[in-house]
Motif scaffolding. Sequence first.
Motif, PDB file in Angstrom:
ATOM      1  N   TYR A  97       0.881  -1.169   0.000  1.00  0.00           N
ATOM      2  CA  TYR A  97       0.000   0.000   0.000  1.00  0.00           C
ATOM      3  C   TYR A  97       0.924   1.227   0.000  1.00  0.00           C
ATOM      4  O   TYR A  97       1.346   1.698   1.051  1.00  0.00           O
ATOM      5  N   ASP A 128       2.488   4.975  -0.269  1.00  0.00           N
ATOM      6  CA  ASP A 128       2.006   6.237   0.298  1.00  0.00           C
ATOM      7  C   ASP A 128       1.270   7.075  -0.735  1.00  0.00           C
ATOM      8  O   ASP A 128       0.359   7.833  -0.390  1.00  0.00           O
ATOM      9  N   ARG A 149      -2.537   4.860  -1.107  1.00  0.00           N
ATOM     10  CA  ARG A 149      -2.693   4.106   0.137  1.00  0.00           C
ATOM     11  C   ARG A 149      -3.896   3.177   0.153  1.00  0.00           C
ATOM     12  O   ARG A 149      -3.924   2.216   0.912  1.00  0.00           O
ATOM     13  N   PHE A 176       7.917   4.157  -0.324  1.00  0.00           N
ATOM     14  CA  PHE A 176       7.463   4.271   1.056  1.00  0.00           C
ATOM     15  C   PHE A 176       5.992   3.861   1.136  1.00  0.00           C
ATOM     16  O   PHE A 176       5.193   4.179   0.261  1.00  0.00           O
ATOM     17  N   GLY A 177       5.653   3.175   2.240  1.00  0.00           N
ATOM     18  CA  GLY A 177       4.273   2.749   2.416  1.00  0.00           C
ATOM     19  C   GLY A 177       4.196   1.596   3.400  1.00  0.00           C
ATOM     20  O   GLY A 177       5.152   1.259   4.096  1.00  0.00           O
ATOM     21  N   ARG A 178       3.016   0.972   3.468  1.00  0.00           N
ATOM     22  CA  ARG A 178       2.761  -0.155   4.365  1.00  0.00           C
ATOM     23  C   ARG A 178       2.793  -1.449   3.564  1.00  0.00           C
ATOM     24  O   ARG A 178       2.245  -1.512   2.450  1.00  0.00           O
ATOM     25  N   TYR A 179       3.422  -2.482   4.142  1.00  0.00           N
ATOM     26  CA  TYR A 179       3.602  -3.742   3.427  1.00  0.00           C
ATOM     27  C   TYR A 179       3.165  -4.913   4.307  1.00  0.00           C
ATOM     28  O   TYR A 179       3.325  -4.889   5.537  1.00  0.00           O
ATOM     29  N   GLU A 196       3.877  -7.614   9.115  1.00  0.00           N
ATOM     30  CA  GLU A 196       3.560  -6.300   8.555  1.00  0.00           C
ATOM     31  C   GLU A 196       4.680  -5.339   8.925  1.00  0.00           C
ATOM     32  O   GLU A 196       5.217  -5.411  10.039  1.00  0.00           O
ATOM     33  N   VAL A 224       6.510  -1.159   7.781  1.00  0.00           N
ATOM     34  CA  VAL A 224       6.332   0.142   7.128  1.00  0.00           C
ATOM     35  C   VAL A 224       7.694   0.647   6.671  1.00  0.00           C
ATOM     36  O   VAL A 224       8.683   0.557   7.405  1.00  0.00           O
ATOM     37  N   LYS A 273       9.451   4.165   5.611  1.00  0.00           N
ATOM     38  CA  LYS A 273       9.229   5.602   5.667  1.00  0.00           C
ATOM     39  C   LYS A 273      10.566   6.318   5.788  1.00  0.00           C
ATOM     40  O   LYS A 273      11.623   5.680   5.812  1.00  0.00           O
ATOM     41  N   TYR A 307      13.923  -2.480   5.627  1.00  0.00           N
ATOM     42  CA  TYR A 307      13.341  -3.627   6.336  1.00  0.00           C
ATOM     43  C   TYR A 307      14.139  -4.861   5.961  1.00  0.00           C
ATOM     44  O   TYR A 307      14.339  -5.158   4.776  1.00  0.00           O
TER      45      TYR A 307
END
Length: 687
Positions: free
Chosen positions: A349, A351, A354, A375-378, A403, A405, A407, A413
């Motif tokens: 998802y 940025d 989103r 950048f975003g949520r994974y 999960e 993030v 940023k 990660y």
Amino acid sequence: MADADKTILFGEGDKPTGLKPPYVVIVDGPHTGARFPLKEGINIIGRLDECHVVLDDQSVSRKHLELNLEAQGWTVNDLQSKNGSFVNGALVEGSVVIGHKDLVRVGIYTIRLITQEIDQAEEMEVPSQDVGEFGTMMVGERPVSGETARLGAPGKPQPTREVTSPHSPLEEEEMSKVTGFPKVRTWVLYGTLFVVVLAAGLYFYWQTVLAPGTKEEKKPKETPVATKPIEPQTIPLGPPEPVKPQTVPVFLDCVANPFPATVRFSAEGGEAKEIGKTPLKVNVDLVPNQSYDIEAQFEMPEIQETYTSKLQFQVSPDQSTLPLLFRAPLGTIKVTSLPRDAALYLEAYFDYNRFQGKPIKLQNLVLNKPIYAPFGRYIVELRQLKQMGDAASAIEDIVFHREFVLKEDQPTYVLEVTEEGLQQLPAEIRSIPAGADLFVDQKKIGQTPFVGTIPVGKHTLTVRKDGYFESTEEFTADVNTPFKKEIVLKTSPAGEKINQAKANLNQELYQEAVQALSDSFTLNPTERETAEARYLLGNVYLTLKDFQKAYGYYDQAKSHDDFKYWAKLGMANVLSEQKMATQALVPLVEVFLNAKEEAVLREGHNILRKISPLRSVVYIQSEPAGAILYLNDKKLEQTTPILLHEMGLGSYRVRLEKVGFQPLDLTLNLTVNEFNPVLAKLKPIPQ
């Protein structure tokens, strides 16, 4: 100005490339096809090298004419040249407005003004009239001199026209000084030339005017033959044609971060086209102070994603290089190890999008190689084939789930999953209240709050704490995913009264709270429940300003570890309320030195701000203790450990001395309302 900056030559039949209007082109005369770029303002045409357009022939004066871009358009002004200037066959007198494709005669040259894009055939079109109507005549050919050879091929002869002297009397006088010819001989030559021209004119007049009249009387009258009338050439008037903006060449210096990107740009304002990959320097012609758009595309093939970074810029007229930095909001995913036969899936998802997830299956994965991702949520999952029923039936089962993030302050990660690690899942278990013993399958693994790992599978979770009922529940963890649990323990009868007292305190019902707490002492409370009830009673009497009772209950409550530092903060509050700041600092300093709980330390700083809002506190301890202390060269009576308060903002010199040890000098820089503990380790004097 160098010749290369003034003239761009094209061979016969070539197309003009790289030169855009406005410019002038030679359509008749030596070096036909030569093109000269024009600038805004005044463009001098003449024989001197300093002229903007150099026509190197004796028929051209040193500064022959001006070609000027003014508000009404392009104008021509003759600079009192000897042979004059002609526009479309008409002699230039004063300022004359000219336009696109108009012809200007300068000596033996005919040049055309070009202000719009046209093809070469139309550009080089020459009028059908004889060039003699421009005021010159052909007398043959001669080799190109050394001065004019630089406009054409070396040694190639060019046709020239012989005309009257292009020099003004002042120029001729200067030439006579250089060449050495006497001035009298010059006037004799001019006189002879005048007689020849006069005789030729009289002969021409007799042949064209007088002779036809006498012949008509002797010859029979002939029927006149109809001829097409010659249309006069005119200079166009009216508003000038729109002038295209002048451009300047600029190097675009393109750099991309965090990795090279493909740059797309169009100077004409149309569809952007690829011009290269960063780092890139490309030369383009741009209009000063005009806005341009440029973009760079960051390709991320591992996750099948492309990010476009767009910039808008302007250039100034005197700018030669423009640095452009393209940044992409990207982080990296690094996989260091994976179990065998495990497929890696992502759901992203970004940025900049989103609300729409993008499923990704990472294939051809290279371990330890960073994978760039926005950048975003994974959500990351590992899947393995799981046998279902007979040997021919298998499904892809999720065995690992996380999960994370990406940023700005968390750009990387790292995923590391081993065969052994796949069987242990991370767990975070809390209880209310904290400090309970935690058991998994009747095996104690720690106390709450617990942060660690527990095995994958089905388990029995037990939480035990004195004064509370035991909590037991079963849970199943088939997928290696973080396990989080918060358990609220039920209290004993004494605990029920304590909870009732807390509710009364929140409603400021202090007498009811005192009654509930007194009842708790009759219900066989545990040691912890007894300490908590005494601490709460200290809070009630502190609020009611009964400082003696409050201090007594706090002093009793500090015997239990769970309430030790909270009780000492209560004692500091009691002393502070009685304006006993020095005494209040003693329990407060003990809290600062030994407490670990953030909530306790935060409350301690609040009390310090109340006790000493503009001053700081310094606690100096030495190993060994008993050292003499000098503060700004002043000896203090008390030895270490020592508590210094009411310390103002500034810098302080501290010296510690003890017999048998080397002196130690320190510098303290204090701000406002600061607690500064100092531990000084003294070194023995070598024997």
